[in-house]
Write a protein that holds these residues in place. Structure first.
Motif, short mmCIF file in Angstrom:
data_model
loop_
_atom_site.label_atom_id
_atom_site.label_comp_id
_atom_site.label_asym_id
_atom_site.label_seq_id
_atom_site.Cartn_x
_atom_site.Cartn_y
_atom_site.Cartn_z
N UNK A 1 42.37 52.31 39.89
CA UNK A 1 42.00 51.67 41.17
C UNK A 1 40.89 50.66 40.96
N UNK A 2 39.88 51.05 40.17
CA UNK A 2 38.78 50.13 39.87
C UNK A 2 39.28 48.90 39.12
N UNK A 3 40.19 49.11 38.17
CA UNK A 3 40.72 48.00 37.39
C UNK A 3 41.49 47.03 38.28
N UNK A 4 42.32 47.58 39.17
CA UNK A 4 43.10 46.73 40.07
C UNK A 4 42.19 45.91 40.98
N UNK A 5 41.13 46.55 41.48
CA UNK A 5 40.21 45.87 42.39
C UNK A 5 39.50 44.71 41.70
N UNK A 6 38.98 44.95 40.50
CA UNK A 6 38.24 43.89 39.83
C UNK A 6 39.17 42.77 39.39
N UNK B 1 38.35 34.95 43.11
CA UNK B 1 37.09 34.20 43.02
C UNK B 1 37.10 33.14 41.92
N UNK B 2 38.21 33.04 41.19
CA UNK B 2 38.35 32.10 40.07
C UNK B 2 37.31 32.35 38.98
N UNK B 3 36.87 33.60 38.85
CA UNK B 3 35.91 33.91 37.82
C UNK B 3 36.59 34.25 36.49
N UNK B 4 37.85 34.66 36.56
CA UNK B 4 38.63 34.94 35.35
C UNK B 4 39.99 34.30 35.53
N UNK C 1 29.51 46.57 38.01
CA UNK C 1 30.86 46.81 37.49
C UNK C 1 31.66 45.51 37.50
N UNK C 2 31.55 44.73 38.56
CA UNK C 2 32.28 43.46 38.62
C UNK C 2 31.81 42.51 37.52
N UNK C 3 30.50 42.43 37.32
CA UNK C 3 29.96 41.53 36.32
C UNK C 3 30.39 41.96 34.92
N UNK C 4 30.31 43.25 34.65
CA UNK C 4 30.70 43.77 33.34
C UNK C 4 32.18 43.50 33.08
N UNK C 5 33.01 43.78 34.08
CA UNK C 5 34.45 43.60 33.91
C UNK C 5 34.80 42.13 33.70
N UNK C 6 34.07 41.23 34.37
CA UNK C 6 34.30 39.80 34.17
C UNK C 6 34.02 39.42 32.72
N UNK C 7 32.88 39.87 32.19
CA UNK C 7 32.54 39.57 30.79
C UNK C 7 33.61 40.11 29.85
N UNK C 8 34.11 41.30 30.14
CA UNK C 8 35.08 41.91 29.24
C UNK C 8 36.43 41.20 29.29
#
Length: 538
Positions: free
Chosen positions: A361-366, A373-376, A480-487
């Protein structure tokens, strides 16, 4: 092996929250009886020489970089390397490794430290690690810390190959360690998943169904290939050759613990770096990196999870694994009080699920948020990326056939028509093979006791607390959002080696992805209109 495992000690959400509070309490209120009159990590490593196997691997490189960056007076780090393909020497492989972006920090802050990496030519698949007699004498005279990181992590390796690489190399390393005159610590990097029949898995070794000595004898027989045909009749409850041979390797280390200062560390699913050496660093497509790559490229849209979107995964960032492995070597070398059962060896489960669990669920959300947001936004996508996790297998089977297999066949047919090499069906074949290899882990949820990990974190020397900081106490959604973006970006830039230099590139990629979305909408409108027209004619 498809039946979900039952927990030996069922754990409720309330119990997990209490456990989380207890672990953080232990972290924040370090046992003052230890005092501060023992060496810090840089002081322990001052003048010491280190021998590492698997130094060119994902975890190995991060451990080397962290040691050289945080321990300025460390001696040489001897890196076991075999010559490369096409005649490439081991020294050239080391130079190629040093040129990676992950060593940029070291190049900037401590450039002279790069010269402390010294190649030892060898091969874990050969007797005695393939090390020459001269290098063997040198290592025996100089080395006082050994880190055994080398392993074949392929779940589908033949038992003969996995046993020779994972178990045989451990036996050879222990034999070498016994010759070392100044050995203070031997760290064996295992895996948290080599004893999954015990759920939760505690920080202790567990008996195996076969003796490692017997298995190493079996693989030398002329008909050793028969072992693979026997499957689970031979490996028992172990789901694949990787965890089977890693469990055997732990028995080697347990036996070595009678006369050597050994310690076992067990990372869970090693994933992208949180902070060091680069946020999001990931140089391979193993595990979740491949999953996010094919999803972000628009190749895979549907995934099957029998236990639903709330199933927890235990992901350990590689920089956390590196820090804890160094910390374990320091604790063993300075005789820090890590408890273990009588006759056993010290074991540390390097797992994060108790305090930082990750769910689908967390993965789908991020993923949806970053895309919106065009961040990734990955370049060269196959179509508009989206991800849906399904618990209904018949529905997944139909959608997989329509949106993966048939789509891949159409794209490959177009590539052939334009005299290009077909590739998408081959990618889907690899994805399906990976899903089959990971099926056991996707159908079961595992828990790990990590008391010794938290003891290690608690006993960090005050002068090392900032350098070896592990967790952020607050588990904020924004973090969590920031970390997932970096990853996600790390997988793109470092594993796929795609050119993303800044937000301008991301915006351009996002515009192209939006064009794919509109193209797909138009295609659906056309198909619906055509079907309506056909029904009207009929």
């Amino acid at each position: 092996m498809s039946t979900p495992l039952e927990l030996e000690d069922p754990v409720s959400l309330e119990t997990l929250r209490k456990r989380q509070a207890e672990l953080y309490e232990r972290w924040e209120h370090r046992d003052q009886t230890l005092g501060d009159d023992y060496p810090s990590i840089p002081e322990f490593y001052s003048g010491r020489h280190v021998f590492i196997t698997g130094g060119s691997g994902f975890c190995g490189k991060v451990i080397i970089e962290k040691l050289l960056h945080s321990c300025p007076n460390i001696g040489n780090i001897y890196v076991l390397m075999r010559p490369g393909r096409n005649g490439q020497s081991a020294s050239d492989k080391l130079k190629q490794m040093i040129a990676l972006p992950m060593f940029d920090r070291l190049r900037k802050d401590h450039p002279a430290a790069l010269d402390k990496m010294v190649v030892v030519v060898g091969d874990c698949m050969r007797p005695g690690l393939g090390i020459s007699a001269e290098d063997r004498r040198m290592l025996a005279d100089q080395v006082s810390v050994v880190i055994h990181s080398a392993a074949s992590v392929r779940f589908t390796d033949p038992i003969m190959k996995a046993a020779r690489m994972n178990t045989g190399s451990t036996v050879a390393l222990v034999e070498l360690a016994r010759e070392m005159k100044n050995l203070k610590a031997l760290v064996h990097i295992s895996t948290a998943y080599c004893n999954t029949i015990h759920n939760p898995t505690y920080e202790r070794t567990y008996p195996t169904e076969h003796s490692y000595k017997d298995v190493l004898k079996y693989i030398e027989l002329p008909d050793a290939h028969v072992l693979d045909k026997l499957g689970h009749k031979f490996t028992g409850y172990q789901p694949n050759s990787y965890v089977f041979t890693k469990a055997l390797s732990e028995q080697v280390i347990k036996e070595a613990g009678k006369d050597l200062p050994v310690i076992i560390v067990r990372p869970s699913i090693v994933t992208c770096a949180l902070e060091e050496p680069i946020p999001g660093w990931m140089d391979n497509l193993n595990g979740f990196a491949m999953f996010w790559a094919v999803v972000s490229k628009g190749i895979q849209r549907y995934a099957y999870l029998s236990r639903g979107n709330d199933m927890k995964f235990d992901l350990a960032p590689v920089d956390l694994v590196g820090k804890l492995t160094i910390l374990a070597s320091w604790a063993r070398g300075t005789d820090q009080p890590l408890p273990c059962e009588a006759g056993d060896v010290q074991v540390v489960n390097e797992t994060c699920g108790e305090v930082k669990p990750t769910t689908m669920t967390m993965m789908l959300e991020v993923f949806d948020k970053h895309l919106a947001d065009r961040k990734v936004a990955y370049p060269n996508v196959a179509r508009y990326p989206r991800l849906v996790a399904l618990q209904n297998y018949p529905l997944y089977y139909v959608l997989n056939l329509l949106y993966h297999v048939m789509y891949g066949a159409i794209v490959d047919a177009l590539l052939v028509a334009f005299k290009q090499k077909p590739q998408l069906l081959d990618v889907y074949r690899k994805i399906e093979n990976a899903n089959q290899a990971l099926k056991y882990f996707q159908e079961n949820e595992f828990l790990f006791n990590s008391d010794n990990m938290w003891r290690l974190i608690a006993m960090v020397h005050p002068r090392d607390r900032e350098t070896y900081r592990m967790f952020n106490r607050e588990n904020k959604v924004s973090d969590w959002y920031e970390i997932s973006r970096d990853q996600l970006l790390g997988v793109c830039k470092y594993a796929l080696r795609e050119p993303i230099r800044g937000q301008e590139d991301l915006d351009r990629n996002a515009r192209i992805i939006n064009m794919w979305w509109w193209a797909e909408v138009c295609l659906y409108i056309f198909i619906i209109g055509l079907a309506t027209w056909a029904v009207g004619i009929w």
